[in-house]
Write an enzyme that holds these catalytic residues in place. Structure first.
Site, short mmCIF file in Angstrom:
data_model
loop_
_atom_site.label_atom_id
_atom_site.label_comp_id
_atom_site.label_asym_id
_atom_site.label_seq_id
_atom_site.Cartn_x
_atom_site.Cartn_y
_atom_site.Cartn_z
N SER A 185 0.85 -1.19 0.00
CA SER A 185 0.00 0.00 0.00
C SER A 185 0.89 1.24 0.00
CB SER A 185 -0.90 0.00 1.24
OG SER A 185 -1.52 1.27 1.42
N TYR A 198 -1.73 -0.67 10.29
CA TYR A 198 -1.86 -1.05 8.87
C TYR A 198 -0.62 -0.63 8.10
CZ TYR A 198 -3.63 -1.15 4.08
OH TYR A 198 -3.80 -1.39 2.73
#
Length: 310
Positions: A185, A198
């Site tokens: 990501s 995350y």
């Protein structure tokens, strides 16, 4: 003494200029890729007969399953929800003619890999897409305010990448060819406050992928980490697509064109431009209390207005 300092400053300046020149050369590949280093149509099929995609029931994983099937590969889809897998598998077989094998597995658990290994026995696997992932908190929040899903997140975002790679990489090494795409990501490219857990798990995927590529590139294996920013998927609550936020199908189709770019890519031109712009922001700005407060308010409002949040 003064001459030594002058030479030192000149050397530092030259190194900085060289660094940005190399970035510009890499960035130019995104504009000139099809002319500069186009992939042959048979490239993906030449890796092997089968492609394995984790988190394949919807979103990016589903899009990779369809797109790689269009390139002539048979597909192994692995995900938690059997009904979704069956529906997608049927659609792929009807539209592409490729074979599809489904494996039901919950990647938040750690006892699933022996069954996956047995199910993959005898398959010539040329491509692995480590796509499965989950977010700790969709809306930005401080670490202690997020839900207590820490172990699930680590199993899903980190353990899955390591263990699936270990299952499949050995045969690729023997055949001296293969492609592994690890979906990270943009939040993993730098420490991202308010998405700390995350961001950290996705940073692991970046570091792990680049280290493996250095180890195995001489053995004919391509290992690339993909670091997208906003994609409209179930995980992002089907956030409204725009020039930056891509649909999963748009993103995957474009990302496969960039396999030859290097060991890391954002996957699409829009996200690559965004990444380069963010690189110019000093870290002390990103980590300041003012920036975090602004981000917390405005990002939360934007996500609530543009996402399908129940």
């Amino acid at each position: 003494m003064g001459e030594i300092q002058d030479q030192l400053f000149i050397l530092i300046g030259a190194l900085v200029c060289l660094k940005y020149l190399l970035k510009c050369v890499k960035f130019s590949k995104y504009f000139l890729l099809r002319l500069w280093n186009p992939l042959p149509k048979s490239f993906f099929r030449s890796m092997g007969e089968w492609a394995v995609i984790t988190g394949a029931g919807d979103g990016i994983g589903k899009a990779y399953s369809y797109e790689l099937a269009k390139h002539g590969l048979n597909i192994v889809m692995i995900s938690r929800t059997l009904e979704k897998l069956q529906a997608v598998a049927k659609g792929i077989e009807q539209t592409t003619g490729s074979q599809v094998k489904i494996i039901q597995a919950d990647f938040t658990k750690d006892d699933i890999y022996e069954n996956i290994k047995e199910s993959l026995q005898g398959l010539e696997i040329g491509i692995l897409v480590n796509n499965v992932g989950m977010v700790h908190n969709y809306l930005p929040s401080h670490f202690l305010s997020g839900p207590d899903k820490i172990q699930n997140l680590i199993h899903c975002n980190i353990s899955s990448v390591v263990k699936m790679t270990r299952l499949i990489l050995r045969d690729m090494e023997i055949r001296r060819k293969g492609l592994i795409l690890n979906i990270s990501s943009g939040a993993g490219r730098f420490p991202c406050p308010l998405y700390s857990l995350y961001s950290s798990t996705k940073a692991f995927v970046c570091t792990f992928s680049k280290a493996l590529q250095a180890e195995y590139k001489e053995k004919g294996i391509i290992i690339q980490v993909v670091t997208p920013y906003s994609i409209s998927t179930p995980m992002t609550k089907h956030i409204n697509p725009n020039k930056i936020t891509k649909t999963a199908d748009e993103f995957v189709k474009e990302s496969l064109d960039f396999v030859a770019v290097g060991d890391e890519t954002c996957g699409c031109l829009a996200h690559e431009i965004l990444a380069h712009l963010l690189d110019f922001i000093p870290s002390w700005v990103i980590y300041s209390d003012l920036a975090q407060n602004i981000f917390l308010i405005h990002c939360t409002n934007y996500l609530k207005q543009n996402s399908n949040i129940q």
